[in-house]
Motif scaffolding. Structure first.
Motif, PDB file in Angstrom:
ATOM      1  N   HIS A 134       0.828  -1.210   0.000  1.00 37.47           N
ATOM      2  CA  HIS A 134       0.000   0.000   0.000  1.00 37.47           C
ATOM      3  C   HIS A 134       0.862   1.258   0.000  1.00 37.47           C
ATOM      4  O   HIS A 134       0.565   2.238  -0.702  1.00 37.47           O
ATOM      5  N   ASP A 135       1.938   1.261   0.775  1.00 33.07           N
ATOM      6  CA  ASP A 135       2.831   2.417   0.831  1.00 33.07           C
ATOM      7  C   ASP A 135       3.507   2.657  -0.511  1.00 33.07           C
ATOM      8  O   ASP A 135       3.593   3.793  -0.990  1.00 33.07           O
ATOM      9  N   VAL A 136       4.011   1.590  -1.116  1.00 31.80           N
ATOM     10  CA  VAL A 136       4.720   1.748  -2.391  1.00 31.80           C
ATOM     11  C   VAL A 136       3.751   2.214  -3.476  1.00 31.80           C
ATOM     12  O   VAL A 136       4.066   3.102  -4.275  1.00 31.80           O
ATOM     13  N   GLU A 137       2.553   1.636  -3.504  1.00 34.55           N
ATOM     14  CA  GLU A 137       1.553   2.077  -4.475  1.00 34.55           C
ATOM     15  C   GLU A 137       1.230   3.563  -4.285  1.00 34.55           C
ATOM     16  O   GLU A 137       1.074   4.315  -5.255  1.00 34.55           O
ATOM     17  N   ARG A 138       1.136   3.983  -3.026  1.00 31.07           N
ATOM     18  CA  ARG A 138       0.792   5.375  -2.734  1.00 31.07           C
ATOM     19  C   ARG A 138       1.853   6.347  -3.260  1.00 31.07           C
ATOM     20  O   ARG A 138       1.512   7.379  -3.857  1.00 31.07           O
ATOM     21  N   VAL A 139       3.128   6.021  -3.073  1.00 32.49           N
ATOM     22  CA  VAL A 139       4.169   6.940  -3.537  1.00 32.49           C
ATOM     23  C   VAL A 139       4.285   6.907  -5.061  1.00 32.49           C
ATOM     24  O   VAL A 139       4.567   7.936  -5.690  1.00 32.49           O
ATOM     25  N   VAL A 140       4.056   5.752  -5.665  1.00 33.02           N
ATOM     26  CA  VAL A 140       4.097   5.686  -7.126  1.00 33.02           C
ATOM     27  C   VAL A 140       2.943   6.486  -7.722  1.00 33.02           C
ATOM     28  O   VAL A 140       3.117   7.235  -8.694  1.00 33.02           O
ATOM     29  N   ARG A 141       1.764   6.363  -7.134  1.00 35.65           N
ATOM     30  CA  ARG A 141       0.620   7.159  -7.623  1.00 35.65           C
ATOM     31  C   ARG A 141       0.906   8.652  -7.486  1.00 35.65           C
ATOM     32  O   ARG A 141       0.584   9.453  -8.377  1.00 35.65           O
ATOM     33  N   ALA A 142       1.493   9.046  -6.366  1.00 31.84           N
ATOM     34  CA  ALA A 142       1.808  10.459  -6.153  1.00 31.84           C
ATOM     35  C   ALA A 142       2.783  10.962  -7.209  1.00 31.84           C
ATOM     36  O   ALA A 142       2.635  12.073  -7.737  1.00 31.84           O
ATOM     37  N   ALA A 143       3.783  10.135  -7.523  1.00 33.92           N
ATOM     38  CA  ALA A 143       4.767  10.523  -8.535  1.00 33.92           C
ATOM     39  C   ALA A 143       4.126  10.629  -9.916  1.00 33.92           C
ATOM     40  O   ALA A 143       4.367  11.584 -10.660  1.00 33.92           O
ATOM     41  N   LEU A 144       3.294   9.656 -10.261  1.00 34.82           N
ATOM     42  CA  LEU A 144       2.634   9.672 -11.566  1.00 34.82           C
ATOM     43  C   LEU A 144       1.669  10.843 -11.678  1.00 34.82           C
ATOM     44  O   LEU A 144       1.597  11.504 -12.724  1.00 34.82           O
ATOM     45  N   ASP A 145       0.930  11.120 -10.612  1.00 37.08           N
ATOM     46  CA  ASP A 145      -0.003  12.241 -10.634  1.00 37.08           C
ATOM     47  C   ASP A 145       0.738  13.566 -10.792  1.00 37.08           C
ATOM     48  O   ASP A 145       0.296  14.459 -11.529  1.00 37.08           O
ATOM     49  N   ARG A 146       1.859  13.694 -10.106  1.00 36.56           N
ATOM     50  CA  ARG A 146       2.647  14.935 -10.230  1.00 36.56           C
ATOM     51  C   ARG A 146       3.190  15.093 -11.639  1.00 36.56           C
ATOM     52  O   ARG A 146       3.183  16.189 -12.211  1.00 36.56           O
TER      53      ARG A 146
END
Length: 198
Positions: free
Chosen positions: A178-190
Motif C-alpha cells: 500500500h505504501d509503495v503504491e501510494r508513492v508511485v501514484r503520487a509521482a505519476l499524478d505529479r
C-alpha cells in the motif's frame, strides 16, 4: 533468472517509474513489493572493499544494474517500475533509467543523523543528471519511526522545498505494498499535472 527475463521484458508498459536513492534504502525491495510480475533484478553479493557507501551489516547484496518489475493498477495503464543502484559509481546506470522522462521516486532514510544533508545531496545529484528531474519527482522517506534524530516529514519538506517547490514527500515502508503504491501514484499524478510555476 535468465529463464524468467523474457516473460518480464517482453511486456510493454505505458508509464515508467524509476526508484532512486542511497544504497540499502529499499529500492529493490520496493520493486519486488509492488510488482505483479516476476522481478528481473541485478543484485550481486557485496564486496566491502569496493563499496564507498555507509555499511549495512544486514545487507549482503547490492544492485549493479536496473531491477525491473511491473505494476498493473486497476483503471490506469500498466506501469514499468525500475530500481537503480545506490552507489555513485553506477551513475551511468541511474542516468539510463531516468532518461526519456521516467517518473522518479527518491527513497530516503529517515533515521540517519545526516538524513537531511543526504536528502539535499540526492536532490542536487538528480538535478545534475536531468535539469527537469524535479518536475516529475516524489520523495518517500522510510524508517521515520526508528531511533535516530527524531525527524518528521516537515523537516524533509522544508529542506527539499528550498530547492524544488511542490515535491510530494510521504512516509513509506518499501515492504508495504500500500505504501509503495501510494508513492508511485503520487509521482505519476505529479508528472501528469500541468505545471503553472517555473
Amino acid at each position: 533468472m535468465s529463464s524468467r527475463l523474457p516473460s518480464v521484458v517482453g511486456l510493454v508498459a505505458q508509464e515508467r517509474v524509476a526508484f532512486v536513492g542511497p544504497f540499502g534504502v529499499g529500492k529493490t525491495t520496493a520493486v519486488r513489493t509492488i510488482s505483479d510480475v516476476t522481478v528481473a533484478d541485478t543484485d550481486v553479493r557485496r564486496s566491502a572493499s569496493t563499496d564507498a557507501e555507509p555499511a549495512d551489516a544486514a545487507k549482503r547484496t547490492t544492485t549493479v544494474g536496473i531491477d525491473y518489475g511491473e505494476w498493473h493498477p486497476v483503471g490506469r495503464p500498466r506501469v514499468a517500475v525500475y530500481g537503480t543502484p545506490g552507489q555513485l559509481r553506477f551513475d551511468m546506470v541511474r542516468a539510463n533509467a531516468m532518461s526519456a522522462g521516467a517518473t522518479l521516486v527518491l527513497w530516503l532514510f529517515g533515521d540517519r543523523l545526516d538524513a537531511l544533508d543526504e536528502a539535499e545531496l540526492w536532490l542536487r545529484h538528480l538535478h545534475t543528471i536531468d535539469a527537469r528531474a524535479y518536475e516529475r519527482l516524489s520523495v518517500a522517506v522510510t524508517r521515520l519511526g526508528a531511533p535516530g534524530p527524531g525527524l518528521d516529514l516537515a523537516d524533509f519538506r522544508a529542506r527539499l522545498g528550498a530547492h524544488a517547490s511542490g515535491v510530494p514527500v510521504l512516509a513509506a515502508d518499501p515492504r508495504a505494498r500500500h505504501d509503495v503504491e501510494r508513492v508511485v501514484r503520487a509521482a505519476l499524478d505529479r508528472a501528469t499535472t500541468p505545471r503553472t510555476e517555473q
